[in-house]
Design an enzyme around this catalytic site. Structure first.
Site, mmCIF file in Angstrom:
data_model
loop_
_atom_site.group_PDB
_atom_site.id
_atom_site.type_symbol
_atom_site.label_atom_id
_atom_site.label_comp_id
_atom_site.label_asym_id
_atom_site.label_seq_id
_atom_site.Cartn_x
_atom_site.Cartn_y
_atom_site.Cartn_z
ATOM 1 N N THR A 13 0.849 -1.190 0.000
ATOM 2 C CA THR A 13 0.000 0.000 0.000
ATOM 3 C C THR A 13 0.885 1.241 0.000
ATOM 4 O O THR A 13 1.974 1.236 0.561
ATOM 5 C CB THR A 13 -0.944 0.029 1.218
ATOM 6 O OG1 THR A 13 -0.190 0.230 2.420
ATOM 7 C CG2 THR A 13 -1.734 -1.265 1.319
ATOM 8 N N GLY A 14 0.421 2.283 -0.654
ATOM 9 C CA GLY A 14 1.279 3.458 -0.818
ATOM 10 C C GLY A 14 2.513 3.103 -1.622
ATOM 11 O O GLY A 14 3.621 3.512 -1.284
ATOM 12 N N GLY A 15 2.304 2.370 -2.714
ATOM 13 C CA GLY A 15 3.432 1.813 -3.461
ATOM 14 C C GLY A 15 3.826 2.568 -4.706
ATOM 15 O O GLY A 15 4.628 2.063 -5.492
ATOM 16 N N GLY A 18 8.547 6.666 -3.511
ATOM 17 C CA GLY A 18 9.360 6.580 -2.308
ATOM 18 C C GLY A 18 9.636 5.174 -1.828
ATOM 19 O O GLY A 18 9.977 4.282 -2.607
ATOM 20 N N ILE A 19 9.490 4.953 -0.521
ATOM 21 C CA ILE A 19 9.785 3.656 0.083
ATOM 22 C C ILE A 19 8.884 2.567 -0.485
ATOM 23 O O ILE A 19 9.337 1.446 -0.746
ATOM 24 C CB ILE A 19 9.631 3.750 1.613
ATOM 25 C CG1 ILE A 19 10.747 4.618 2.212
ATOM 26 C CG2 ILE A 19 9.638 2.362 2.250
ATOM 27 C CD1 ILE A 19 10.545 4.962 3.679
ATOM 28 N N GLY A 20 7.608 2.894 -0.698
ATOM 29 C CA GLY A 20 6.689 1.895 -1.234
ATOM 30 C C GLY A 20 7.086 1.409 -2.614
ATOM 31 O O GLY A 20 7.078 0.203 -2.883
ATOM 32 N N SER A 138 7.978 4.242 12.562
ATOM 33 C CA SER A 138 8.930 5.343 12.461
ATOM 34 C C SER A 138 9.693 5.449 13.763
ATOM 35 O O SER A 138 9.124 5.215 14.839
ATOM 36 C CB SER A 138 8.225 6.668 12.182
ATOM 37 O OG SER A 138 9.132 7.756 12.268
ATOM 38 N N TYR A 151 1.767 12.696 14.213
ATOM 39 C CA TYR A 151 2.379 11.645 13.399
ATOM 40 C C TYR A 151 3.084 10.624 14.293
ATOM 41 O O TYR A 151 2.922 9.406 14.119
ATOM 42 C CB TYR A 151 3.371 12.263 12.417
ATOM 43 C CG TYR A 151 4.141 11.243 11.610
ATOM 44 C CD1 TYR A 151 3.548 10.592 10.531
ATOM 45 C CD2 TYR A 151 5.466 10.933 11.913
ATOM 46 C CE1 TYR A 151 4.241 9.655 9.784
ATOM 47 C CE2 TYR A 151 6.172 10.000 11.173
ATOM 48 C CZ TYR A 151 5.560 9.366 10.113
ATOM 49 O OH TYR A 151 6.261 8.443 9.385
#
Length: 250
Positions: A13-15, A18-20, A138, A151
């Site tokens: 998810t969120g791919g 960036g990191i995804g 995080s 956050y």
């Protein structure tokens, strides 16, 4: 050839950036069939094109339950199973205590907490023994982060959820782990800085917190996620793996 996820079905998810995106690429390179989600169709299409034929993009809002359900309905129709879930979609922005808005709190927790809860819940019918769930935490969850309290609290919740789910899913043979990045140089950094003019200053501030003297790369997080997702981590569950250049450790 890297075959650590050969013929596995994975969702990031969120791919789409960036990191995804870096993790989706690592999964593809390891032999997986990969689905990625994102909210912006054009960006999603470009990311899928860069990943190649083993990747499929599904436009979805990580904070909306109907969208989450639709993602798993598609994966169920296509393959009837899910072997790896990397719940990475997240939202972050600065917010000093005195200026916090209801929208800031709601958006952060809708995506970072509610979205993770239902991403995992809705995945379970497709996941069998030996499956792996990796959540993005995080290092700020364990630190006092000025103007980043909401956050940080949302990521502390993610770490807590992973502990509970590790216990809850142990009899099903599903592993749950958390990857906690430190300062990582991603495209989203510009938005956090408030624009390109402030980006270099933010980078300098972040680098000053890292014993290794630099920011991390998305690909460095992806390698750690791949380890946790693969059979190489078959006796690893319930952990928080910090990939932070020492920023949260010393």
């Amino acid at each position: 050839m890297n075959t650590r996820l050969q013929n596995k079905v994975a969702l990031v998810t969120g791919g789409s950036a960036g990191i995804g995106l870096a993790t989706a690429r690592a999964f593809v390179d390891a032999g997986a069939i990969v689905y990625i989600t994102g909210r912006r169709q054009a960006e999603l299409d470009a990311s899928v094109a860069s990943l190649g034929p083993q990747a499929t993009g599904l436009c979805a809002d990580a904070g909306r339950l109907d969208d989450i359900r639709a993602v798993y309905e598609r994966i169920g129709r296509d393959h009837g199973r899910l072997d790896v879930l990397y719940a990475n979609a997240g939202f972050y922005e600065f917010g000093a205590l005195g200026g916090l808005s209801e929208a800031h709190v709601d958006t952060t927790f809708d995506i970072n907490v509610k979205g993770v809860v239902f991403a995992v819940q809705q995945a379970l019918p497709l996941m069998g023994r030996g499956s792996s769930i990796v959540l993005t935490g995080s290092i700020v969850a364990n630190q006092g982060a000025e103007s980043f309290s909401i956050y940080a609290a949302s990521k502390a919740a993610v770490r807590s959820l992973a502990r509970s789910w590790t216990a809850e899913l142990k009899d099903r043979g599903i592993r749950v782990n958390v990857i906690s990045p430190g300062p990582i140089d991603t495209p989203g950094l510009s938005g956090l800085a408030g624009g390109a003019d402030n980006l270099d200053g933010l980078r300098r501030q972040l680098v000053a917190t890292v014993p290794m003297g630099r920011m991390g790369l998305p690909e460095e997080i992806a390698k750690a996620v791949l380890f946790l997702a693969s059979g190489e981590a078959s006796f690893v569950t319930g952990i928080e793996l910090a990939v932070d250049g020492g920023a949260g450790q010393v």
